[in-house]
Design a protein around this motif. Structure first.
Motif, mmCIF file in Angstrom:
data_model
loop_
_atom_site.group_PDB
_atom_site.id
_atom_site.type_symbol
_atom_site.label_atom_id
_atom_site.label_comp_id
_atom_site.label_asym_id
_atom_site.label_seq_id
_atom_site.Cartn_x
_atom_site.Cartn_y
_atom_site.Cartn_z
ATOM 1 N N SER A 149 -1.619 -9.371 25.175
ATOM 2 C CA SER A 149 -1.655 -10.024 23.853
ATOM 3 C C SER A 149 -1.392 -9.055 22.710
ATOM 4 N N PRO A 150 -2.090 -7.900 22.636
ATOM 5 C CA PRO A 150 -1.759 -6.934 21.566
ATOM 6 C C PRO A 150 -0.332 -6.433 21.663
ATOM 7 N N LEU A 151 0.144 -6.266 22.927
ATOM 8 C CA LEU A 151 1.519 -5.811 23.110
ATOM 9 C C LEU A 151 2.513 -6.815 22.543
ATOM 10 N N LEU A 152 2.255 -8.084 22.838
ATOM 11 C CA LEU A 152 3.131 -9.131 22.294
ATOM 12 C C LEU A 152 3.073 -9.156 20.773
ATOM 13 N N THR A 153 1.875 -8.926 20.236
ATOM 14 C CA THR A 153 1.730 -8.907 18.767
ATOM 15 C C THR A 153 2.532 -7.765 18.163
ATOM 16 N N ILE A 154 2.453 -6.581 18.808
ATOM 17 C CA ILE A 154 3.215 -5.421 18.314
ATOM 18 C C ILE A 154 4.712 -5.678 18.379
ATOM 19 N N VAL A 155 5.142 -6.245 19.518
ATOM 20 C CA VAL A 155 6.577 -6.547 19.664
ATOM 21 C C VAL A 155 7.026 -7.554 18.613
ATOM 22 N N SER A 156 6.186 -8.550 18.343
ATOM 23 C CA SER A 156 6.522 -9.557 17.328
ATOM 24 C C SER A 156 6.650 -8.915 15.955
ATOM 25 N N ILE A 157 5.740 -7.984 15.661
ATOM 26 C CA ILE A 157 5.801 -7.279 14.368
ATOM 27 C C ILE A 157 7.074 -6.451 14.265
ATOM 28 N N ILE A 158 7.434 -5.794 15.374
ATOM 29 C CA ILE A 158 8.667 -4.994 15.380
ATOM 30 C C ILE A 158 9.889 -5.883 15.138
ATOM 31 N N PHE A 159 9.939 -7.029 15.827
ATOM 32 C CA PHE A 159 11.058 -7.959 15.628
ATOM 33 C C PHE A 159 11.106 -8.455 14.180
ATOM 34 N N LEU A 160 9.921 -8.726 13.626
ATOM 35 C CA LEU A 160 9.857 -9.201 12.245
ATOM 36 C C LEU A 160 10.359 -8.130 11.292
ATOM 37 N N TYR A 161 9.979 -6.889 11.561
ATOM 38 C CA TYR A 161 10.444 -5.781 10.719
ATOM 39 C C TYR A 161 11.963 -5.631 10.790
ATOM 40 N N LEU A 162 12.484 -5.697 12.019
ATOM 41 C CA LEU A 162 13.935 -5.572 12.181
ATOM 42 C C LEU A 162 14.679 -6.690 11.458
ATOM 43 N N ALA A 163 14.142 -7.910 11.568
ATOM 44 C CA ALA A 163 14.778 -9.048 10.886
ATOM 45 C C ALA A 163 14.706 -8.878 9.379
ATOM 46 N N PHE A 164 13.552 -8.419 8.875
ATOM 47 C CA PHE A 164 13.388 -8.206 7.431
ATOM 48 C C PHE A 164 14.322 -7.108 6.933
ATOM 49 N N ASN A 165 14.429 -6.023 7.715
ATOM 50 C CA ASN A 165 15.312 -4.918 7.341
ATOM 51 C C ASN A 165 16.772 -5.357 7.324
ATOM 52 N N LYS A 166 17.127 -6.172 8.294
ATOM 53 C CA LYS A 166 18.504 -6.687 8.359
ATOM 54 C C LYS A 166 18.817 -7.576 7.157
ATOM 55 N N GLN A 167 17.823 -8.378 6.743
ATOM 56 C CA GLN A 167 18.012 -9.250 5.583
ATOM 57 C C GLN A 167 18.161 -8.436 4.307
ATOM 58 N N LEU A 168 17.377 -7.343 4.201
ATOM 59 C CA LEU A 168 17.490 -6.465 3.036
ATOM 60 C C LEU A 168 18.883 -5.833 2.957
ATOM 61 N N GLU A 169 19.393 -5.403 4.099
ATOM 62 C CA GLU A 169 20.738 -4.824 4.125
ATOM 63 C C GLU A 169 21.792 -5.864 3.743
ATOM 64 N N ALA A 170 21.606 -7.079 4.233
ATOM 65 C CA ALA A 170 22.559 -8.153 3.901
ATOM 66 C C ALA A 170 22.528 -8.452 2.407
#
Length: 231
Positions: free
Chosen positions: A58-79
């Motif tokens: 469960s914590p691992l999934l939470t960390i992975v979800s946060i990482i994916f969210l960060y990557l998506a947010f960073n990609k949106q900022l670049e766009a």
């Protein structure tokens, strides 16, 4: 290059996530198998094992979800940043294109005025020689008209054409003034037209106003022409 690094990191994270899930499932299955010795058998402890694994995953999934969210947010900022850059570049291109179109439009007026002046014809009186045309004919008519009262030249076609040239010059001057101050052609046209006025038209207009009644409407019209570019 930066986008490629982000993409590679994303691939590695996703691959690691899949491996983790796979190992978790394999471990869960293995731990439920009967052991050779009873003391090593975990069959009756399955509930505890599942709970433990769930607590780990469960914590691992939470960390992975946060990482994916960060990557998506960073990609949106670049766009968004790229959209801003593209918008600024497009605005610059639009401004340059507008300046070019405005300059071409004013240049058309400028060339038309010069052609109209070239079409000026001074029809000399009988015995006065050949007609004069262009700016030379303009000056010659002004010198000729300076010898007469305004009533003598009131109906002359040359005078009517002079007023047409005056109105065209005023319109051309207004068109130049309306050009963007950053338009490189604006200053050049202003200087060229002013120089042309004083070199070609000014002295002729000063001649035609000699000995004229300033209260006469036609004289006042000529004064407007004379003061298009105040000395």
């Amino acid at each position: 290059m930066k986008k490629q690094v982000i993409f590679m990191n994303f691939k590695h994270l996703f691959l690691g996530f899949l491996i983790t899930i796979f190992l978790t499932i394999v471990s869960l299955y293995t731990l439920q198998l009967p052991a050779q010795a009873y003391s090593f058998s975990l069959g009756d402890k399955t509930s505890d094992i599942v709970t433990s694994i769930s607590g780990i995953v469960s914590p691992l999934l939470t960390i992975v979800s946060i990482i994916f969210l960060y990557l998506a947010f960073n990609k949106q900022l670049e766009a968004n940043k790229q959209l801003k850059i593209d918008g600024e570049e497009q605005a610059k291109l639009n401004k340059i294109q507008t300046q070019k179109m405005d300059a071409e439009y004013v240049l058309m007026f400028y060339e038309r005025f010069m052609k109209d002046l070239d079409a000026f014809i001074f029809q000399k009186p009988a015995g006065g020689g050949a007609n004069e045309t262009g700016h030379r004919g303009f000056f010659k008519f002004c010198v000729y008209a300076s010898n007469y009262k305004i009533d003598h030249i009131k109906g002359a076609p040359e005078l009517t054409y002079m007023f047409y040239l005056r109105d065209s010059l005023i319109l051309l001057k207004e068109q130049i003034n309306q050009l963007d101050s950053n338009n490189p052609i604006k200053k050049r046209l202003e200087n060229n037209l002013r120089s042309f006025f004083y070199a070609v038209l000014f002295y002729g207009l000063r001649q035609i106003l000699v000995n004229k009644d300033e209260n006469d409407p036609i004289t006042q019209e000529l004064i407007v022409f004379f003061k298009v570019y105040p000395s």
